[in-house]
Design an enzyme around this catalytic site. Structure first.
Site, short mmCIF file in Angstrom:
data_model
loop_
_atom_site.label_atom_id
_atom_site.label_comp_id
_atom_site.label_asym_id
_atom_site.label_seq_id
_atom_site.Cartn_x
_atom_site.Cartn_y
_atom_site.Cartn_z
N LYS A 107 9.98 0.25 8.61
CA LYS A 107 8.68 0.89 8.89
C LYS A 107 8.09 0.32 10.19
O LYS A 107 7.60 1.05 11.03
CB LYS A 107 7.71 0.66 7.73
CG LYS A 107 8.03 1.52 6.51
CD LYS A 107 7.26 1.09 5.26
CE LYS A 107 7.74 1.85 4.04
NZ LYS A 107 7.17 1.40 2.76
N ASP B 102 -0.63 5.61 2.18
CA ASP B 102 0.42 5.94 1.22
C ASP B 102 -0.01 7.07 0.29
O ASP B 102 0.83 7.66 -0.40
CB ASP B 102 0.78 4.70 0.37
CG ASP B 102 2.02 3.98 0.88
OD1 ASP B 102 2.86 4.65 1.52
OD2 ASP B 102 2.13 2.76 0.65
N GLN C 106 3.19 -3.04 0.23
CA GLN C 106 4.56 -2.71 -0.17
C GLN C 106 4.75 -2.98 -1.67
O GLN C 106 4.47 -4.07 -2.16
CB GLN C 106 5.56 -3.53 0.66
CG GLN C 106 7.01 -3.23 0.37
CD GLN C 106 7.41 -1.79 0.73
OE1 GLN C 106 7.03 -1.26 1.76
NE2 GLN C 106 8.17 -1.15 -0.15
#
Ligand code: NDP
Length: 285
Positions: free
Chosen positions: A53, A120, A97
């Site tokens: 990422k 997200d 994460q």
């Protein structure tokens, strides 16, 4: 029939090229987009995801701010970090994460993220907005699936779509997006009966169950479009999806490979969401 391969790498490259131009516009207006990445512990898969990422972010000019914390970090400490990032005007997006180490209240941490920075798309407010048909951030993997279907010009209105898997981060949001695209949607899960029959009726199959090649090629309806979200590593080290790819490709009209299908789209959509947030901050959208 031999299927058209829906190339996630190519689709992601296109999205990332557009992203580079959008980042430049933000920079001209003030400050470019910035993503804060929170990684707790030393899970090797999470480290690989975070690295890729951050690498892609650098390629398109999205700044990243790394917060790596030891595995024994507690919920309160994480909540304090998230609140500080919420209050930081230079941070457009916050990525925590997953999975977080056992003992950390993941729900509480995800809910603490400012919904305007929840790139997200996992915050209840953003899931609710998606449900209402007025999304702010659409979760990255579901968004990537929809972009791949669009690239393949797959007709969704009136189509029978089957989503296999009902997780909050993949299956449920994809089902919602398909409903909004006027498909007739069935959601299958571990308690679904006669799965093969369900699959064989579907014009569009989205597989997100995390079971290697569980969905047999022979189940696929002739001409169906197949999006394989699953990423499964076999004992041999080979990566496969949830669908028996070669046999399914014989029957489908369009199919995503694994790797190189949905995976690259997830990261591209994440960065697109970060840029959306920066554009909102700058009044560009
Ligand atoms: P979860 O484990 O959270 O959910 C799996 C879902 O599949 C559940 O709803 C479960 O049903 C259902 N399921 C499990 N076994 C069966 C079965 N035999 N028949 C029918 N349904 C079944 O997984 P995720 O949604 O997080 O991920 C799914 C897959 O997608 C994984 O392989 C993951 O690695 C991959 N993934 C890929 C991404 C990408 O970027 N390409 C991003 C995110 C995930 P029930 O609810 O009844 O338990």
């Amino acid at each position: 029939m031999s299927a058209r391969i829906l190339d996630g790498k190519a689709c992601a490259t296109e999205l990332l090229q557009a992203a580079t131009g959008r980042v430049a516009q933000c920079v001209v207006r003030g400050a470019g987009p910035c993503l804060a990445v929170v990684l707790v512990g030393d899970d090797p898969a999470s480290q690989v995801y975070v690295r890729s990422k951050e690498r892609k972010a650098a390629e398109v000019g999205v700044a990243t701010r790394d917060h790596r914390l030891p595995a024994n970090t507690g919920t309160d400490e994480l909540l304090a970090l998230v609140r500080a990032l919420n209050d930081d005007p230079q941070v457009d997006g916050i990525l925590v994460q997953l999975p977080l180490p056992r003992g950390v209240d993941s729900e509480a941490v995800l809910r603490a993220i400012d919904p305007a920075k929840d790139v997200d798309g996992f915050h209840p407010e953003n899931l609710g907005l998606l449900m209402l048909g007025t999304p702010r951030f659409v979760a990255c993997t579901p968004q990537g699936c929809m972009r791949l279907l669009a690239m393949g010009e797959v007709k969704l209105a009136g189509a029978r779509a089957l989503v296999l898997g009902r997780s909050t981060i993949v299956g449920k949001p994809i089902a919602q997006l398909l409903v909004q695209a006027d498909a007739t949607v069935t959601v299958a899960h571990s308690r679904t009966q006669a799965l093969a029959e369900e699959v064989s009726r579907a014009d569009v199959v989205i597989a997100a169950i995390g079971r290697p090649e569980f969905i047999r090629g022979a189940w696929i309806k002739e001409g169906a479009a197949v999006i394989d979200v699953g990423i499964n590593r076999l004992a041999s080290g080979r990566l496969v999806g949830d669908v028996e790819y070669a046999a399914a490709a014989e029957r489908a009209s369009a199919i995503t490979p694994v790797p190189g299908g949905v995976g690259p789209m997830t990261i591209a959509c994440l960065l697109s969401n970060v840029i959306d947030a920066a554009e909102r901050r700058l009044g560009l959208r």
